[in-house]
Scaffold this motif. Sequence first.
Motif, PDB file in Angstrom:
ATOM      1  N   TYR A 139      89.011  -8.187  96.075  1.00  0.00           N
ATOM      2  CA  TYR A 139      90.125  -7.269  96.335  1.00  0.00           C
ATOM      3  C   TYR A 139      89.903  -6.503  97.641  1.00  0.00           C
ATOM      4  O   TYR A 139      90.769  -6.477  98.515  1.00  0.00           O
ATOM      5  CB  TYR A 139      90.277  -6.299  95.164  1.00  0.00           C
ATOM      6  CG  TYR A 139      91.330  -5.243  95.389  1.00  0.00           C
ATOM      7  CD1 TYR A 139      92.666  -5.511  95.154  1.00  0.00           C
ATOM      8  CD2 TYR A 139      90.978  -3.980  95.855  1.00  0.00           C
ATOM      9  CE1 TYR A 139      93.634  -4.555  95.372  1.00  0.00           C
ATOM     10  CE2 TYR A 139      91.948  -3.010  96.073  1.00  0.00           C
ATOM     11  CZ  TYR A 139      93.270  -3.303  95.826  1.00  0.00           C
ATOM     12  OH  TYR A 139      94.220  -2.353  96.056  1.00  0.00           O
ATOM     13  N   PHE A 140      88.724  -5.888  97.772  1.00  0.00           N
ATOM     14  CA  PHE A 140      88.504  -5.055  98.956  1.00  0.00           C
ATOM     15  C   PHE A 140      88.357  -5.892 100.222  1.00  0.00           C
ATOM     16  O   PHE A 140      88.677  -5.433 101.315  1.00  0.00           O
ATOM     17  CB  PHE A 140      87.306  -4.130  98.742  1.00  0.00           C
ATOM     18  CG  PHE A 140      87.626  -3.004  97.799  1.00  0.00           C
ATOM     19  CD1 PHE A 140      88.507  -2.007  98.188  1.00  0.00           C
ATOM     20  CD2 PHE A 140      87.105  -2.963  96.530  1.00  0.00           C
ATOM     21  CE1 PHE A 140      88.841  -0.982  97.318  1.00  0.00           C
ATOM     22  CE2 PHE A 140      87.426  -1.935  95.652  1.00  0.00           C
ATOM     23  CZ  PHE A 140      88.297  -0.941  96.048  1.00  0.00           C
ATOM     24  N   CYS A 141      87.882  -7.113 100.054  1.00  0.00           N
ATOM     25  CA  CYS A 141      87.808  -8.006 101.218  1.00  0.00           C
ATOM     26  C   CYS A 141      89.227  -8.348 101.695  1.00  0.00           C
ATOM     27  O   CYS A 141      89.516  -8.306 102.894  1.00  0.00           O
ATOM     28  CB  CYS A 141      87.033  -9.264 100.838  1.00  0.00           C
ATOM     29  SG  CYS A 141      86.768 -10.344 102.221  1.00  0.00           S
ATOM     30  N   VAL A 142      90.110  -8.652 100.749  1.00  0.00           N
ATOM     31  CA  VAL A 142      91.497  -8.963 101.115  1.00  0.00           C
ATOM     32  C   VAL A 142      92.150  -7.732 101.763  1.00  0.00           C
ATOM     33  O   VAL A 142      92.855  -7.835 102.767  1.00  0.00           O
ATOM     34  CB  VAL A 142      92.304  -9.419  99.877  1.00  0.00           C
ATOM     35  CG1 VAL A 142      93.791  -9.496 100.210  1.00  0.00           C
ATOM     36  CG2 VAL A 142      91.810 -10.766  99.397  1.00  0.00           C
ATOM     37  N   GLY A 182      81.522  -4.542 112.569  1.00  0.00           N
ATOM     38  CA  GLY A 182      82.762  -3.928 112.111  1.00  0.00           C
ATOM     39  C   GLY A 182      83.318  -4.615 110.885  1.00  0.00           C
ATOM     40  O   GLY A 182      82.575  -5.081 110.022  1.00  0.00           O
ATOM     41  N   GLY A 183      84.643  -4.692 110.833  1.00  0.00           N
ATOM     42  CA  GLY A 183      85.334  -5.160 109.644  1.00  0.00           C
ATOM     43  C   GLY A 183      84.900  -6.536 109.163  1.00  0.00           C
ATOM     44  O   GLY A 183      84.660  -6.731 107.981  1.00  0.00           O
ATOM     45  N   LEU A 184      84.794  -7.476 110.093  1.00  0.00           N
ATOM     46  CA  LEU A 184      84.449  -8.834 109.687  1.00  0.00           C
ATOM     47  C   LEU A 184      83.087  -8.872 109.017  1.00  0.00           C
ATOM     48  O   LEU A 184      82.923  -9.458 107.946  1.00  0.00           O
ATOM     49  CB  LEU A 184      84.449  -9.768 110.905  1.00  0.00           C
ATOM     50  CG  LEU A 184      85.816 -10.063 111.513  1.00  0.00           C
ATOM     51  CD1 LEU A 184      85.659 -10.949 112.728  1.00  0.00           C
ATOM     52  CD2 LEU A 184      86.723 -10.724 110.505  1.00  0.00           C
ATOM     53  N   ALA A 185      82.102  -8.211 109.653  1.00  0.00           N
ATOM     54  CA  ALA A 185      80.749  -8.200 109.084  1.00  0.00           C
ATOM     55  C   ALA A 185      80.771  -7.550 107.705  1.00  0.00           C
ATOM     56  O   ALA A 185      80.091  -8.008 106.781  1.00  0.00           O
ATOM     57  CB  ALA A 185      79.797  -7.469 110.012  1.00  0.00           C
ATOM     58  N   GLY A 186      81.560  -6.483 107.572  1.00  0.00           N
ATOM     59  CA  GLY A 186      81.661  -5.798 106.286  1.00  0.00           C
ATOM     60  C   GLY A 186      82.211  -6.711 105.203  1.00  0.00           C
ATOM     61  O   GLY A 186      81.690  -6.761 104.101  1.00  0.00           O
ATOM     62  N   ARG A 190      80.195  -8.071 101.908  1.00  0.00           N
ATOM     63  CA  ARG A 190      80.695  -7.849 100.561  1.00  0.00           C
ATOM     64  C   ARG A 190      80.701  -9.138  99.733  1.00  0.00           C
ATOM     65  O   ARG A 190      80.293  -9.155  98.569  1.00  0.00           O
ATOM     66  CB  ARG A 190      82.120  -7.327 100.658  1.00  0.00           C
ATOM     67  CG  ARG A 190      82.459  -6.277  99.660  1.00  0.00           C
ATOM     68  CD  ARG A 190      83.897  -5.943  99.817  1.00  0.00           C
ATOM     69  NE  ARG A 190      84.145  -4.678 100.486  1.00  0.00           N
ATOM     70  CZ  ARG A 190      84.017  -3.495  99.909  1.00  0.00           C
ATOM     71  NH1 ARG A 190      83.591  -3.421  98.687  1.00  0.00           N
ATOM     72  NH2 ARG A 190      84.303  -2.405 100.565  1.00  0.00           N
ATOM     73  N   ILE A 191      81.205 -10.197 100.353  1.00  0.00           N
ATOM     74  CA  ILE A 191      81.344 -11.454  99.615  1.00  0.00           C
ATOM     75  C   ILE A 191      79.977 -12.124  99.426  1.00  0.00           C
ATOM     76  O   ILE A 191      79.651 -12.609  98.336  1.00  0.00           O
ATOM     77  CB  ILE A 191      82.320 -12.406 100.357  1.00  0.00           C
ATOM     78  CG1 ILE A 191      83.724 -11.806 100.373  1.00  0.00           C
ATOM     79  CG2 ILE A 191      82.337 -13.774  99.689  1.00  0.00           C
ATOM     80  CD1 ILE A 191      84.359 -11.596  99.018  1.00  0.00           C
ATOM     81  N   VAL A 192      79.177 -12.122 100.489  1.00  0.00           N
ATOM     82  CA  VAL A 192      77.875 -12.782 100.407  1.00  0.00           C
ATOM     83  C   VAL A 192      76.963 -12.046  99.422  1.00  0.00           C
ATOM     84  O   VAL A 192      76.168 -12.657  98.719  1.00  0.00           O
ATOM     85  CB  VAL A 192      77.241 -12.883 101.813  1.00  0.00           C
ATOM     86  CG1 VAL A 192      75.814 -13.383 101.722  1.00  0.00           C
ATOM     87  CG2 VAL A 192      78.071 -13.808 102.683  1.00  0.00           C
ATOM     88  N   ALA A 193      77.128 -10.720  99.359  1.00  0.00           N
ATOM     89  CA  ALA A 193      76.269  -9.921  98.478  1.00  0.00           C
ATOM     90  C   ALA A 193      76.373 -10.356  97.022  1.00  0.00           C
ATOM     91  O   ALA A 193      75.434 -10.204  96.257  1.00  0.00           O
ATOM     92  CB  ALA A 193      76.624  -8.442  98.596  1.00  0.00           C
TER      93      ALA A 193
END
Lengths: 409, 228
Positions: A322-325, A372-376, A380-383
Amino acid sequence: MSLLDPVRRRAGVRPPLPAVASPEAEARARQYWWVNAFALTSATVALAVAYLAGARFVTIAQDLLVMSLALLVLLGSAPWVQRHGGRAAGASVLASTLLFSLGAVWVTPFLAPLAVLALLVPLMVTMPLLDRRLLVVTTAVVLAGVAVVSGLGEWRRAASPVPSSVGPVVSLVVFTPMVVGVIAWVVLDTYRRLEAQSAELRASREQVVRAADAARRTLERDLHDGAQQRLVGLSLRLGGMRTLVEAGDCDAVLRSLDEAVEENIAAVRELRELARGIYPAVLTERGLVPALRAAALQVPVPCGVDGGDVPRYPENVEAAVYFCVLEALQNATKHARATEVRIEVWDEAGPAFRVRDDGVGFHVDEATRSGGGLAGMEARIVAIGGRWGVASAPGEGTSIGGVVPSEPR
Amino acid sequence: MRVVLAEDGELIRAGVLTLLSGFSDVEVVGVATDLPGLLRAVEEHDPDVVLTDVRMPPDHGDEGIRAARELRRTRPGLGVLVLTQYADAQYALDLIAEGSQGRGYLLKERVGRARQLVDSLRAVARGGSVVDETVVEMLVEAGRRRPDSPLARLTPRELEVLGLVATGYTNQAIAEQLVVTDRAVEKHVSSVLNKLELPQDSQTHRRVAAAIVYLSEIGETAPPGRPR
């Protein structure tokens, strides 16, 4: 890149996301094949040299035959490995090692422990490339091989006690470095990989902490500038009303009361938006697709949501997606100046998603390096063990997607 | 009008009780603080309408919506007005999924406007439907953002009328709101429903359901294939 393919919705075909097995595991299995080929070739050559140099024992001749056959199987399958990659490399090495182990233990039974070790390695290396079924099959083959090789060694040792002789010792001297070399490569390679992974983890942990701090700062600012201001205003107004009541100005009190109610409604509205931003209740209650539909309504440009029968996943998985989207939507509307965004969610042994926009796009390499945003999003997803990818180019729009392997709740 | 109130927050419960006590035709016959308590109170007091929070014990989830669904089966004639912190269309859609008759979805801050709360209670008790204007606005806005939006075919006045229809206004109430004649409203409403290909239905609650479902669908489905 595949993420930019047009969606083939009608046929129900989804564009491929980043490949299922990591390219690292794939490359590793191929490398392993080469290491094996090198070790086996050198050992065969060394044994042949020893034989030609005068160590003309029957066992050496037999071992040479076995090794040549194993080498033939390995090198013979090279074109097939070239074509089919990591799994084929694993199968090729396993077949060759099985042949070699059985033959060599038949000839020189006390090589059995070494042969057992050698048999376990292909399983270790190819494990990340195998799905459940293949993993079961491979494990069964390896275990059967191990059992047969051990039994064969015991039986041969008892049946034909080897007279102390130079032949088997020469074989041992040649085989040991070969097997140890292969195992040492696997151990070192695993160690290096773990090192790299832990560096990545450290970096992503820092990224998560930084993102959390930034979120707190934003939250504080929003509260301070929004609801808090309104509530202070409300207090002032209530104070003012007291004065109006004392002055007996009933009309003014009523007006002021109405305004206070409106002020309060605005404060509640702001708090609600903030609460939703922290963690939307609809995500907890209804799951990913309804929450994304609700989020799409707030996007300032047309934003469609394609999400069919997506089951409920564990809370952390749904939250990460959700937060990634949401972050991708922010990118699309704030930075990419998109005029239209599309969200797709489907099940692919876990939630898979894609956010596409028709915005200005960017150079992926530069944007990823600048963090920035992309790395975040990636962190999130990789974690939670997912895969994440972005495809974009200036003027081409952006497509951000990912999949998180997960069992439904 | 006999009301059962379900709300677990003490402050809001007391506030709503005080507020409703200002209306002579409203009588709060039972008060509950959780889902089982609400269902019991309804059994016991047989009210005309239920005013309930969404999030309550035992699970602090969507108990209010669940209660409305349950009561639809056990007491089809009973009105249920849901008070909520959440401006999510999804909950409103869930609430009217099994019929919009006698169902209302109102944001909590409306308790500040006592008259609106009581009017909504009355409407729901009569079998009408109410959907909070914030939810409707959100849906209309999202729907308008579509490039080929069917809402673009509506005049500003008709858009306003659509919003009021979706919120649960009767023709008469719309006429009062817009300060026009009943006949003018009828013309507007029928023109809106025509343009959006919605069924012409004089039943207010059915109009609400059709409009809300329609709006939520066009809002979330952008035309396929545009962004690559």
